[in-house]
Design an enzyme around this catalytic site. Structure first.
Site, short mmCIF file in Angstrom:
data_model
loop_
_atom_site.label_atom_id
_atom_site.label_comp_id
_atom_site.label_asym_id
_atom_site.label_seq_id
_atom_site.Cartn_x
_atom_site.Cartn_y
_atom_site.Cartn_z
N ARG A 181 -9.70 22.29 -1.08
CA ARG A 181 -11.07 22.45 -0.58
C ARG A 181 -11.84 21.13 -0.55
O ARG A 181 -12.91 21.06 0.05
CB ARG A 181 -11.82 23.48 -1.43
CG ARG A 181 -11.39 24.92 -1.14
CD ARG A 181 -12.30 25.94 -1.80
NE ARG A 181 -12.19 25.93 -3.24
CZ ARG A 181 -11.30 26.66 -3.93
NH1 ARG A 181 -10.45 27.46 -3.28
NH2 ARG A 181 -11.26 26.60 -5.24
N ASP B 111 2.39 -4.68 -6.17
CA ASP B 111 1.17 -4.77 -6.99
C ASP B 111 1.52 -5.46 -8.31
O ASP B 111 1.01 -5.11 -9.38
CB ASP B 111 0.57 -3.39 -7.24
CG ASP B 111 -0.88 -3.45 -7.73
OD1 ASP B 111 -1.48 -4.56 -7.74
OD2 ASP B 111 -1.41 -2.40 -8.14
N HIS C 274 -0.23 -9.89 -7.24
CA HIS C 274 -1.22 -10.55 -8.10
C HIS C 274 -0.60 -11.68 -8.93
O HIS C 274 -1.29 -12.65 -9.24
CB HIS C 274 -1.84 -9.54 -9.06
CG HIS C 274 -2.76 -8.57 -8.43
ND1 HIS C 274 -4.03 -8.90 -8.00
CD2 HIS C 274 -2.60 -7.25 -8.13
CE1 HIS C 274 -4.62 -7.83 -7.49
NE2 HIS C 274 -3.77 -6.82 -7.54
#
Length: 377
Positions: free
Chosen positions: A224, A268, A57
């Protein structure tokens, strides 16, 4: 023809030998095989492929979203740390802001083609605006559904190499799906999303090929409810990870290394990279560099200050990777992922992009397309 002697990392491993440089390209790479353990015990220079960073960036106080000469300034900062190829990365923003940023990248690509002390800007990483409003991270809330028309209009200004999207940003129309982007020739990653495991798997089946800053700004792994992270670990061929030791625990990076063959490292990085502590801009957001990281006012991590030379050292010193694998994760895999086959490898015919380290892994020189960034012969 210029030459460089040392311990050279080739696709087949280290050799003790010589690289011949003819203009911008490698003319020859010759020598005798040598074990990696001997490389760090020698006073000879260690020569690795130049770093390839697909998520940048900013740096040096400049942000790609600023337009004008910002992308060029960013490329000049990161090449000092060994990045010889990068993707200028945008933020979620209104259409007018993106057009300004893309115009700046287009101008920077022309400038870097004849600028020795700048990384090659291969294209744009469009991070947003097609992301999930519930997983913005440090992105401002200008999200919208996928629009192939908007992507094509921006691509006409500067080439888009990579697009980060959330599965929930697909509105289902002919012009607003992941498959529409893929069929139009764009490479799509998944990120900034609270999508379920099933939705992420469906997005991969639709043609998405990787995940953006794995673990960060996405639904986590539960036994789960496996979420986006579970889909990545179970099915992804590629994913990017930020090895600044703030965004992701080393143990979680090790899990990803065991699961995703094409795991590659990105910075990043923001405008705060290479700068002192203080306030900077990240797109329309105000961020603060402090305690080694970059954060919003509420403490949310907002990009990083990481550079790729430090990323390499973190992989070796904190994760225990070999020098060979650390180089693979900071260079070759990313280059291969975007189809840049003349980057990220030291072979005859490739671009003469190299980083030169000493035995203590201190960066001593960067060679970008045959020219020393530090002006050395």
């Amino acid at each position: 023809m210029k030459a460089l002697d040392g311990h050279i990392l080739t696709p087949r491993g280290f050799i003790r030998g010589r690289i011949g440089i003819d203009g911008r390209l490698l003319a020859s790479v010759v020598g005798e095989p040598v074990a990696e353990v001997a490389v760090r015990d020698s006073s000879l220079p260690i020569v690795l492929p130049g770093f390839v960073d697909l998520h940048v960036h900013g740096g040096g106080g400049a942000d790609v979203m600023d337009g004008d000469d910002a992308a060029l300034k960013v490329a000049q900062v990161h090449v000092q740390h060994g990045t010889t190829t990068m993707l200028a990365t945008t933020m979620t923003a209104p259409a007018d802001d993106l057009r300004v940023a893309f115009a700046g990248v287009a101008a920077a690509r022309v400038a870097t083609s004849c600028e020795a002390a700048a990384a090659h800007i291969h294209g744009v990483h469009l991070e947003g605006p097609f992301i999930g409003a519930g997983k913005l991270g440090a992105q401002p809330d200008f999200t919208r559904p996928i629009s192939l028309a908007e992507v094509k209009a921006l691509h006409a200004v500067a080439p888009i190499t990579l697009i980060s999207v959330a599965p929930e940003a697909a509105a289902g129309g002919e012009d607003s799906s992941i498959s529409a982007l893929v069929q139009a020739g764009f490479r799509v990653q998944l990120g900034h999303s609270g999508a379920s495991y099933e939705a992420a798997k469906a997005a991969l089946d639709a043609g998405a090929t990787g995940f953006t800053h794995l673990y960060n700004a996405m639904s986590g792994l539960h036994h789960r409810q496996p979420g986006m992270v579970g889909a990545a670990l179970a099915h992804a061929s590629h994913a990017e990870v930020i090895p600044d030791l703030l965004h992701v625990h080393p143990g979680a990076i090790r899990v990803a290394l065991r699961s995703i063959a094409g795991l590659y490292c990105v910075t990043d990085s923001t405008a705060a990279a290479g700068m002192p502590d203080g306030e900077y801009r990240l797109g329309r957001q105000l961020v603060t560099r402090c305690m080694g990281g970059v954060r919003l006012a509420d403490g949310t991590l907002a990009g990083s200050t990481l550079t790729m030379d430090d990323a390499l050292c973190n992989l070796i010193n904190a994760l225990g990777l070999s020098l060979t694998e650390a180089s693979l994760r900071t260079s070759t895999l990313a280059a291969d992922y975007i189809g840049a086959t003349q980057r990220g490898r030291l072979v005859a015919g490739a671009f003469a992009d190299m980083v030169v380290f000493d035995r203590d892994l201190q960066l001593r020189d960067v060679i970008a397309e045959g020219l020393s960034v530090h002006g050395r012969d």
